[in-house]
Design an enzyme around this catalytic site. Structure first.
Site, PDB file in Angstrom:
ATOM      1  N   ASP A 152      -9.160 -40.061  -6.218  1.00 52.61           N
ATOM      2  CA  ASP A 152     -10.243 -39.476  -6.734  1.00 52.61           C
ATOM      3  C   ASP A 152     -11.103 -40.185  -7.819  1.00 52.61           C
ATOM      4  OD1 ASP A 152      -9.869 -36.838  -5.540  1.00 52.61           O
ATOM      5  OD2 ASP A 152      -7.822 -36.553  -6.606  1.00 52.61           O
ATOM      6  N   THR A 224     -10.090 -44.691   8.093  1.00 58.06           N
ATOM      7  CA  THR A 224     -10.153 -43.163   8.129  1.00 58.06           C
ATOM      8  C   THR A 224     -11.638 -42.723   8.026  1.00 58.06           C
ATOM      9  OG1 THR A 224      -9.937 -43.156   6.007  1.00 58.06           O
ATOM     10  CG2 THR A 224      -7.977 -43.195   6.920  1.00 58.06           C
ATOM     11  N   GLU A 227     -13.093 -43.216   4.712  1.00 57.56           N
ATOM     12  CA  GLU A 227     -13.566 -44.600   4.420  1.00 57.56           C
ATOM     13  C   GLU A 227     -14.925 -44.680   5.441  1.00 57.56           C
ATOM     14  OE1 GLU A 227     -10.890 -47.942   4.978  1.00 57.56           O
ATOM     15  OE2 GLU A 227     -12.625 -49.370   4.676  1.00 57.56           O
TER      16      GLU A 227
HETATM   17  C1  LIG Z   1     -10.164 -38.688  -2.377  1.00 59.22           C
HETATM   18  S1  LIG Z   1      -8.683 -38.102  -1.847  1.00 59.22           S
HETATM   19  C2  LIG Z   1      -8.155 -39.683  -0.578  1.00 59.22           C
HETATM   20  C3  LIG Z   1      -7.106 -39.312   0.278  1.00 59.22           C
HETATM   21  C4  LIG Z   1      -6.667 -40.307   1.161  1.00 59.22           C
HETATM   22  N1  LIG Z   1      -6.048 -41.604   0.465  1.00 59.22           N
HETATM   23  C5  LIG Z   1      -7.906 -40.611   2.061  1.00 59.22           C
HETATM   24  O1  LIG Z   1      -8.333 -41.927   1.913  1.00 59.22           O
HETATM   25  O2  LIG Z   1      -8.353 -39.962   2.804  1.00 59.22           O
HETATM   26  C6  LIG Z   1      -7.593 -38.376  -3.172  1.00 59.22           C
HETATM   27  C7  LIG Z   1      -6.292 -37.560  -3.030  1.00 59.22           C
HETATM   28  O3  LIG Z   1      -5.393 -37.959  -4.029  1.00 59.22           O
HETATM   29  C8  LIG Z   1      -4.459 -37.095  -4.437  1.00 59.22           C
HETATM   30  N2  LIG Z   1      -3.947 -37.167  -5.625  1.00 59.22           N
HETATM   31  C9  LIG Z   1      -4.743 -37.199  -6.988  1.00 59.22           C
HETATM   32  N3  LIG Z   1      -3.996 -37.615  -8.066  1.00 59.22           N
HETATM   33  C10 LIG Z   1      -2.784 -37.453  -7.712  1.00 59.22           C
HETATM   34  C11 LIG Z   1      -1.416 -37.556  -8.245  1.00 59.22           C
HETATM   35  N4  LIG Z   1      -1.517 -37.805  -9.523  1.00 59.22           N
HETATM   36  N5  LIG Z   1      -0.536 -37.479  -7.315  1.00 59.22           N
HETATM   37  C12 LIG Z   1      -0.495 -37.037  -6.314  1.00 59.22           C
HETATM   38  N6  LIG Z   1      -1.473 -37.020  -5.524  1.00 59.22           N
HETATM   39  C13 LIG Z   1      -3.060 -37.331  -6.111  1.00 59.22           C
HETATM   40  C14 LIG Z   1      -5.517 -35.536  -4.508  1.00 59.22           C
HETATM   41  O4  LIG Z   1      -4.980 -34.453  -4.000  1.00 59.22           O
HETATM   42  C15 LIG Z   1      -6.272 -36.086  -3.086  1.00 59.22           C
HETATM   43  O5  LIG Z   1      -6.031 -35.673  -1.898  1.00 59.22           O
END
Ligand SMILES: C[S@@+](CC[C@H](N)C(=O)[O-])C[C@H]1O[C@@H](n2cnc3c(N)ncnc32)[C@H](O)[C@@H]1O
Length: 246
Positions: A152, A224, A227
């Site tokens: 994020d 993905t 991306e």
């Molecule tokens: C912007 S999304 C990207 C998801 C995936 N990596 C993709 O490329 O499609 C970031 C993900 O990280 C998760 N996330 C953020 N901080 C986290 C943490 N501390 N522990 C576990 N998940 C986390 C969020 O819930 C979210 O689903």
């Protein structure tokens, strides 16, 4: 106390910890609920919690060899979303164990379905704050590679303190990686890419594999939807790659 113990989460002035996610609605569609109920027991780690429902009790440990029923190099993906990347990689590398860490329940439910449909014995999921998974749940030195793809961005100035890769994260990550282990990162937000580089270049535990440059795109990362959308919107993807000392 070690750096790793003090690093995360930071304390908010109100004494509430600052997390890198805002917990989205836990509501699931009927299909997702079905995946959660039927497949959860097969693939989800049964986490012992501390106070919060996504926390990990500081005394909770998992032996990866026991979890997967075999000893193999462990790849951990933090923030695995709907599991597109981890499932593709696990299908391509049956010789490695993959652990996906996520707090977004609907994403985990979709990942469960993908794993089952692909018939993969080498993936497990954990619904928890990744920082606590790295600090408590996994043994020190147990990870071969740690992947953080498109975390994020928290791009508003008042929110950047919520970013996952911030001061202190290097120590937490390095402790869970084996000596000579690797952390791969990718982001579509340029200023976060610079922040990652600044934080990790300053972390004494890590050495950049591409000092003062960006890493080439990691070809083990499946392209993905996320991306593709970022690239279509004209945002350049920055890759980074760091290793811990042997
Ligand atoms: C912007 S999304 C990207 C998801 C995936 N990596 C993709 O490329 O499609 C970031 C993900 O990280 C998760 N996330 C953020 N901080 C986290 C943490 N501390 N522990 C576990 N998940 C986390 C969020 O819930 C979210 O689903």
């Amino acid at each position: 106390m070690s750096d790793a113990e003090t690093a995360q989460p930071e304390q908010h002035p109100s004494h509430r910890p600052i997390f890198s996610f805002s917990r989205r609605s836990g509501r699931l569609t009927e299909g997702q609920l079905n995946s959660w109920n039927t497949l959860g027991p097969k693939y989800l780690v049964d986490v012992e919690r501390a106070e919060l429902d996504f926390s990990v009790s500081p005394s909770f440990r998992v032996d990866p060899a026991e979890l997967f029923g075999r000893d193999a190099p462990l790849i951990v993906e933090v923030g695995s979303g709907t599991g597109e990347a981890v499932v593709a990689a696990a299908a391509e590398h049956p010789e490695w164990n993959f652990l996906a860490v996520e707090v977004f329940v609907a994403g985990l439910a979709r990942t469960l379905r993908r794993i089952e449909d692909a018939g993969l014995p080498n993936v497990r999921l954990v619904e928890a704050n990744a920082v606590e998974v790295l600090e408590h749940m996994l043994p020190a030195g147990s990870i071969e590679e740690l992947w953080i793809f498109f975390p994020d961005p928290w791009h508003k100035a008042k929110h950047t303190k919520r970013r996952l890769v911030r001061e202190g994260f290097g120590a937490v990550a390095a402790n869970a990686l084996r000596p000579g282990g690797r952390m791969r990162l990718a982001t579509d937000w340029e200023d976060y890419a610079f922040q990652m580089r600044e934080v990790l270049d300053a972390a004494p535990e890590f050495t950049s594999e591409h000092p003062s440059e960006w890493a080439p795109r990691f070809d083990g990362r499946t392209l993905t939807v996320f991306e593709r959308k970022a690239a279509k919107a004209g945002r350049r993807i920055h890759d980074l790659s760091y290793v811990t000392a042997e």
